[in-house]
Enzyme design. Structure first.
Site: not given
Ligand code: BJW
Ligand code: ZN
Length: 254
Positions: A103, A105, A120, A131, A190, A214
């Site tokens: 995530n 966030d 990620h 630059c 997933s 999940n």
């Protein structure tokens, strides 16, 4: 409501167990962050090729930035949920607990997790295409899109798009922790995006007990020894309650 938890998993809920917590978009869903795939997934509405690739950014940086600016604004208005907070309790309880997330966030950090291996990238990082400088920018909404660096170059979001390499150090550390752990939680992902999706299999190959959390079975289910079906914001606090029982009984024994 509680889900059934095996005696094997309960026996692993002791401080000496080396734990890896691997999370995806589902852990933030109960905070109000949309997931990517499946029911209510972002990719049902938008085409990934138009938003999360370097080619998409080169073709229309403003459009891609509008999407990221919208997500930054959304995330700035919401709070971490009980799932993120339970992960902080895990870190306090287990002597070794490595948190790996796909995530961007920042909600694990906002809940109180200090060290997060972000595979990620980060929604709040920006990087200059001229630059190369990276910095944190917490502004939402951004005053002009695409935003510019002090050097005049164009900034891009500090996230990893399809076809781009993951941050090498974070990924190496993630693999290392995964190979060494006894208990691996795959939570709210997933497990369809590689190379991150290799982690549950790596854990299994190295002898860890793999638990999927999940709302439905994912691609990681094949690698899992145990599947806890339900919302991470409900299941993880249930596991924390077991940790507290364990803690209380070990104090009694002293
Ligand atoms: C709940 C819940 C609740 C809901 N409680 N659970 C073939 C063609 C082209 C490329 C490839 C290919 N094969 C492999 C590749 C490589 C590609 C890839 O994997 N593609 C696959 C999709 C096939 N990977 C890459 O390109 C990666 N880089 C790479 O491989 O480098 C080497 C290379 C270099 C050059 C060329 C080729 C390769 C990079 C991947 C980057 C992914 N980036 C994104 C966007 C990040 C920025 C942003 O956020 O905008 O990362 S895509 C998106 O997917 C995001 C996520 O981190 C990632 C994973 O998604 P996640 O977290 O699993 O979310 P969902 O939505 O999929 O799942 C949510 C789950 O939660 C579901 O299971 C729900 O059931 C569950 N859930 N509510 C618990 N309350
Ligand atoms: Zn610059």
């Amino acid at each position: 409501m509680s889900v059934p938890v095996s005696s094997k998993l309960r026996s692993l809920l002791v401080p000496s167990t080396r734990v890896v917590v691997f999370t995806g978009a589902g852990v933030s869903a109960e905070s109000g962050v949309p997931v990517f795939r499946g029911r209510n997934g972002i990719w049902n509405e938008f085409r990934v090729e138009e938003l999360a690739t370097p080619a998409a950014f080169a073709a229309d940086p403003r459009k891609v930035w509008e999407w990221y600016d919208w997500r930054r604004q959304l995330v700035s208005r919401i709070e971490p949920n009980a799932g993120h907070r339970a992960v902080v309790e895990f870190e306090r309880f287990f002597h070794s607990c490595v948190v790996i997330t796909q995530n961007v966030d920042g909600l694990h950090n906002r809940a109180g997790t200090q060290q997060v291996l972000k595979l990620h990238g980060d929604l709040w990082e920006v990087r200059c295409l001229s630059c190369g400088l990276s910095r944190t920018d917490l502004t939402s909404a951004l005053p002009s899109l695409p935003p510019s660096c002090d050097c005049g170059g164009m900034l891009r979001p500090g996230v990893v798009w399809f076809g781009e390499n993951l941050p090498l150090l974070a990924f190496e550390r993630a693999v290392d922790a995964t190979e060494r752990c006894d208990l691996f939680f795959s939570i709210g992902t997933s497990a369809e995006v590689y190379p991150a999706a290799h982690l549950p299999g790596i854990a299994r190959q190295h002898g860890a007990y793999v638990v999927e959390v999940n709302v439905e079975r994912s691609a990681a289910a094949e690698m899992a020894d145990e599947i806890l079906l339900g919302k991470s914001g409900e299941i993880l606090p249930q596991l924390v309650r077991y940790l507290r029982v364990e803690e209380a009984s070990s104090v009694e024994e002293m």
